[in-house]
Design a protein around this motif. Structure first.
Motif, PDB file in Angstrom:
ATOM      1  N   GLN A  64      -5.559   3.124   1.549  1.00 35.30           N
ATOM      2  CA  GLN A  64      -4.219   2.746   1.986  1.00 35.30           C
ATOM      3  C   GLN A  64      -3.255   3.918   1.973  1.00 35.30           C
ATOM      4  O   GLN A  64      -2.243   3.909   2.674  1.00 35.30           O
ATOM      5  CB  GLN A  64      -3.678   1.622   1.096  1.00 35.30           C
ATOM      6  CG  GLN A  64      -4.341   0.280   1.322  1.00 35.30           C
ATOM      7  CD  GLN A  64      -4.075  -0.293   2.694  1.00 35.30           C
ATOM      8  OE1 GLN A  64      -3.081   0.042   3.327  1.00 35.30           O
ATOM      9  NE2 GLN A  64      -4.965  -1.150   3.167  1.00 35.30           N
TER      10      GLN A  64
ATOM     11  N   GLU B  68     -10.290  -3.208  -8.036  1.00 32.35           N
ATOM     12  CA  GLU B  68      -8.898  -3.403  -8.394  1.00 32.35           C
ATOM     13  C   GLU B  68      -8.775  -3.495  -9.904  1.00 32.35           C
ATOM     14  O   GLU B  68      -9.574  -4.145 -10.565  1.00 32.35           O
ATOM     15  CB  GLU B  68      -8.349  -4.677  -7.756  1.00 32.35           C
ATOM     16  CG  GLU B  68      -8.339  -4.659  -6.238  1.00 32.35           C
ATOM     17  CD  GLU B  68      -7.787  -5.936  -5.656  1.00 32.35           C
ATOM     18  OE1 GLU B  68      -6.813  -6.478  -6.243  1.00 32.35           O
ATOM     19  OE2 GLU B  68      -8.308  -6.402  -4.644  1.00 32.35           O
TER      20      GLU B  68
ATOM     21  N   PRO C  71      -7.079  -4.657  -0.541  1.00 31.04           N
ATOM     22  CA  PRO C  71      -5.771  -4.000  -0.402  1.00 31.04           C
ATOM     23  C   PRO C  71      -5.858  -2.482  -0.449  1.00 31.04           C
ATOM     24  O   PRO C  71      -4.921  -1.803  -0.038  1.00 31.04           O
ATOM     25  CB  PRO C  71      -4.987  -4.540  -1.607  1.00 31.04           C
ATOM     26  CG  PRO C  71      -5.649  -5.825  -1.958  1.00 31.04           C
ATOM     27  CD  PRO C  71      -7.093  -5.626  -1.654  1.00 31.04           C
TER      28      PRO C  71
END
Length: 471
Positions: free
Chosen positions: A458, A173, A26
């Motif tokens: 991102q 993460e 992500p």
């Protein structure tokens, strides 16, 4: 994750050896890895790079590294292959979510006797913060890697073996644990637990006691990164004149500091420990050979080994959603590109990417409109077609007549609309940035091998509203 050879686009610029990878977490949109031998000045390519997804079997964790070889490629190649395993060995001790593969365990068991005297004193991992755990893991892994290079595997010289600088990082993460709600009236704070506003501010910011103090720009970045609101964690470690630069909110943040003769603190350390710095080059060379004051390998020269240390500098910090891009580069890149120039290169490539996107989108929308126009029929014609199909006299095939009575496929327009959807090619953007950095370094007169890794995060949204900085 498969690798894809990529160019920077249809521009007539020189094409370099650039490979792209799609993002697998992500946090990461895409990665580009590029290198150039710099043939006018270098006969061989001595740098190496590595990218590992799902590092240590942990989903969403990635490992990146650039290794700046010197006096041969052997050290850089071995470090790129074996340093990730040595680091993983240390991480497994502190975090059970990491795991070692069977071949990695076999490799470590063969090297176990070599590391006995390098083993640090036993420390309870439970009493250490994550930053302290990462610092210890990096430092131990680098010491073990330096010991392995002393075996001289794949070395050909009988006088002095190769060495390398290295910048490695791990992106993972972080699980954000929501804070429990506490009734202010029921909460009691003892005098010993009271803290001043200055201490609260200090505790909210991740500060590490680095061997070399961080630059002002990094301090500014750290002040924006409060761990309580972050979900991604960057751990970075380096030796030598290799660097990492973070692009965030239109600005470049120099995350690393030089381990070279250009650093006054490193110069003082070299001289204090009995080393010599020549005057035949700008800022001089350690023992007349190296600009780097720290590195791995370099066995065979006792004077060099005495002062060029394998001890790394480390930093750990959280990444918030505004973090856009991370660049890792060997000394050849930074010989021609200043860290603050990264923002200019990135913004220029984003503008070009946005123009390509807008052009492609406009073209597809025109094609979509043409398709929809061709599918449209006047309402009265459709009714006439359904009520009075055009059957010719003597037509025997009733199925053919029935086909004229079928209405248009209602999904045809939807398909035409979907055909107009355009996505930003972030792999192409990463390749474009990578190629421009290589080109810029060569044009500026770099005389070293050049290796660069561009990691798009991102936070880099090409379609975001333009800021005052133009991106």
């Amino acid at each position: 994750m498969g690798k894809t050879p990529a160019s920077a686009g249809p521009s007539p610029e020189p094409q370099y050896n650039v490979v792209t990878y799609p993002g697998n977490s992500p946090l990461i949109r895409a990665v580009a890895q590029g290198e150039d031998k710099n043939a006018p000045w270098r006969k061989d390519m001595e740098d190496a790079s590595v990218l590992i997804n799902n590092y240590g079997g942990k989903k969403g964790t990635s490992f990146f590294g650039v290794f700046d070889g010197f006096h041969g490629r052997s050290s850089a190649e071995l470090a790129a292959r074996e340093l990730p395993v040595l680091l993983l060995e240390q991480l497994v001790k502190a975090d059970p979510s990491f795991s070692l593969a069977s071949e990695q365990r076999d490799f470590l068991s063969r090297m176990e006797s070599l590391f006995e005297r390098d083993s640090p004193a036993s420390v309870d991992q439970g009493t250490m913060t994550k930053e302290q755990q990462m610092r210890q893991a990096f430092t131990t892994a680098f010491a073990h890697m330096d010991r392995i290079l002393g075996l001289g595997r794949n070395e050909t010289s009988k006088m002095r073996w190769s060495g390398c600088g290295s910048v490695i990082c791990m992106l993972e993460e972080e699980e954000v644990i929501p804070e429990e709600e506490v009734n202010p009236e029921e909460e009691e704070v003892s005098p010993e637990e009271e803290v001043t506003p200055e201490e609260e501010e200090r505790k909210g910011v991740l500060c590490l006691p680095l061997p070399i103090s961080l630059s002002l720009s990094l301090s500014l970045f750290l002040s924006l990164s409060l761990l309580s609101s972050l979900s991604f964690f960057l751990s970075l470690c380096w030796v030598g004149n290799v660097h990492a630069v973070l692009y965030k909110q239109g600005k470049s943040f120099h995350v690393t500091q030089d381990h070279s003769t250009a650093n006054s603190k490193e110069r003082k350390r070299i001289l204090k420990e009995g080393g010599a710095i020549s005057v035949n080059k700008h800022h001089g060379l350690v023992e007349g050979l190296l600009r780097a004051t720290r590195g791995l390998g370099n066995y065979g020269d006792r004077k060099l080994r005495k002062v060029v240390l394998p001890t790394p500098s480390c930093v750990s910090l959280g990444l918030d959603p505004s973090s856009g891009l991370l660049v890792l580069g060997s000394s050849g890149l930074w010989d021609g590109v200043q860290p603050e120039e990264i923002a200019h290169v990135v913004q220029r490539c984003i503008r070009n990417c946005r123009r390509r996107y807008n052009h492609t989108k406009a073209t597809k929308e025109r094609l979509r409109d043409q398709c929809i126009f061709m599918l449209k029929e006047p309402a009265e014609n459709q009714e006439a077609t359904i009520e009075e199909p055009p059957c010719r006299e003597g037509m025997e095939d009733q199925e053919q007549a029935a086909s004229y009575r079928q209405p248009r496929d209602p999904t045809a327009r939807e398909d035409a609309g979907r055909a107009a959807v355009v996505e930003v090619n972030y792999e192409q953007l990463a390749a474009s940035i990578c190629s421009r950095l290589l080109q810029r370094a060569i044009a500026a007169g770099s005389r070293e091998n050049i290796s660069v890794m561009v990691i798009l995060l991102q936070g880099l949204d090409v379609l975001a509203v333009q800021s005052e900085d133009g991106v």
